[in-house]
Design an enzyme around this catalytic site. Structure first.
Site, short mmCIF file in Angstrom:
data_model
loop_
_atom_site.label_atom_id
_atom_site.label_comp_id
_atom_site.label_asym_id
_atom_site.label_seq_id
_atom_site.Cartn_x
_atom_site.Cartn_y
_atom_site.Cartn_z
CG ASN A 44 39.37 44.85 42.21
OD1 ASN A 44 38.82 44.13 41.37
ND2 ASN A 44 40.67 44.79 42.47
CD1 TRP A 45 32.76 44.02 43.19
CD2 TRP A 45 31.42 42.82 41.86
NE1 TRP A 45 31.49 44.54 43.30
CE2 TRP A 45 30.65 43.82 42.49
CE3 TRP A 45 30.78 41.95 40.98
CZ2 TRP A 45 29.27 43.97 42.27
CZ3 TRP A 45 29.42 42.09 40.75
CH2 TRP A 45 28.67 43.09 41.40
CE LYS A 46 41.25 42.15 44.89
NZ LYS A 46 42.34 41.90 45.80
N GLY A 89 38.47 45.65 47.92
CA GLY A 89 38.36 44.31 47.34
C GLY A 89 37.29 43.51 48.06
N GLY A 90 37.72 42.63 48.97
CA GLY A 90 36.82 41.70 49.65
C GLY A 90 35.54 42.33 50.19
CD GLU A 133 44.62 48.43 45.52
OE1 GLU A 133 43.56 48.31 46.14
OE2 GLU A 133 44.94 47.69 44.58
N GLY A 187 44.18 41.92 50.71
CA GLY A 187 43.60 40.60 51.02
C GLY A 187 44.20 39.93 52.24
CG HIS A 244 44.91 44.99 41.36
ND1 HIS A 244 45.44 43.88 41.95
CD2 HIS A 244 44.08 45.57 42.26
CE1 HIS A 244 44.93 43.78 43.18
NE2 HIS A 244 44.12 44.79 43.40
CB SER A 276 42.93 44.96 54.60
OG SER A 276 43.56 43.78 54.13
CD GLU A 283 44.74 40.60 43.47
OE1 GLU A 283 43.78 40.65 42.69
OE2 GLU A 283 44.62 40.78 44.71
P1 PGA Z 1 41.24 43.92 49.63
O1 PGA Z 1 41.69 44.19 48.12
O2 PGA Z 1 40.32 45.06 50.02
O3 PGA Z 1 40.53 42.60 49.60
O4 PGA Z 1 42.48 43.90 50.46
C1 PGA Z 1 41.96 45.49 47.65
C2 PGA Z 1 42.36 45.45 46.21
O5 PGA Z 1 43.09 44.52 45.81
O6 PGA Z 1 41.99 46.33 45.41
#
Ligand code: PGA
Length: 260
Positions: free
Chosen positions: A10-12, A240-241, A173, A179, A101, A219, A103
């Site tokens: 997930n590149w956000k 994510g990251g 999640e 994050g 998600h 994470s 967010e």
């Molecule tokens: P993260 O994000 O790996 O940066 O913690 C995961 C996600 O939000 O899907």
């Protein structure tokens, strides 16, 4: 039942179109080594921002990397300024879509009912939804993790048939792990994954429960992926990251346990 692991990036809201082309090219090159791992049967998918999907699809053509979007609108078209629909995502080359998600829930007011409408709309056009669930730190500390996840599952999967569930992926999640660098322990993640599978078994069917893929997200990095993915109920990762770096993401993909 053997479930094909899925590693999803997930590149956000990161990367412009040239950067997308570059990262896709790096991943495409590395993908040549994935089948050479013998028993590895993982699916790999990336979820760039909507504006970069077509460029990603072009760069990934012929490579074993699936494409998905981070969100969609439930209507196929109409007066919804700023939104993107499922049929549009299909023509951009998507096979999957992330829904609900944390967010989106936190910053854009998404509700379980809205996520449910999107899931039904995604399935209707042939997109596989990855439905995200997970508790906040406060909810975990007050012992409400299962209750919250159950409410999100019941709301998000309402009206889905056992046949629909064949095309659905769940991502667990925990909000406190996204994050933050604070990864859930294998015990914490495994416990919720088993709770989710048990809930699907009761609310839908044991067969759907044994078939559905449940990803862990929060994470996930190259150095903790192996331990998490070794749990038999953790069927992959939503990253994510670490998915913004070809080397890290490649190492996470190579952490999937080999199937003999
Ligand atoms: P993260 O994000 O790996 O940066 O913690 C995961 C996600 O939000 O899907």
């Amino acid at each position: 039942m053997t479930r094909t692991p899925l590693i999803a990036g997930n590149w956000k809201m990161n990367g412009d179109i040239p950067w997308t082309r570059e990262l896709c090219t790096h991943l495409a090159k590395r993908s040549a080594n994935w089948p050479a791992l013998g028993g590895l049967r993982a699916e790999v998918a990336i979820f760039p921002p909507a504006v970069s999907l077509a460029a990603a699809a072009a760069a990934l053509q012929g490579f074993p990397i699936l494409l998905g979007a981070q969100n969609m609108h439930e209507a196929p078209s109409g007066a919804f300024t700023g939104e993107v629909s499922g049929p549009m995502l299909l023509t951009a080359g998507c096979q999957m879509v992330i829904l609900g998600h944390s967010e989106r829930r936190q910053f854009f007011g998404e509700t379980d009912a809205g996520i449910n409408r999107k899931a039904l709309a995604a399935l209707a056009v042939g997109l596989k939804p990855i439905v995200c669930v997970g508790e906040s730190l406060d909810e975990r500390e007050s012992g409400r993790t299962h209750e919250v996840v159950e409410r999100q599952l019941a709301g998000g999967l309402k009206g889905l048939t056992v046949a629909d569930l064949k095309h659905v992926v769940i991502a667990y999640e925990p909000v406190w792990a996204i994050g933050t660098g604070k990864v859930a322990t294998v015990q914490q993640a495994g416990d919720v994954h088993r709770f989710i599978r048990g809930w699907i078994s009761k609310a839908h069917s044991p067969e759907a429960a044994s078939r559905i893929r449940i990803l862990y997200g929060g994470s996930v990095k190259a150095d903790n992926a192996k331990e998490l993915l070794a749990d038999p109920d953790i069927d992959g990762a939503l990253v994510g990251g670490a998915s913004l770096d070809a080397d890290q993401f490649d190492r996470i993909i190579r952490s999937v346990p080999l199937v003999s």
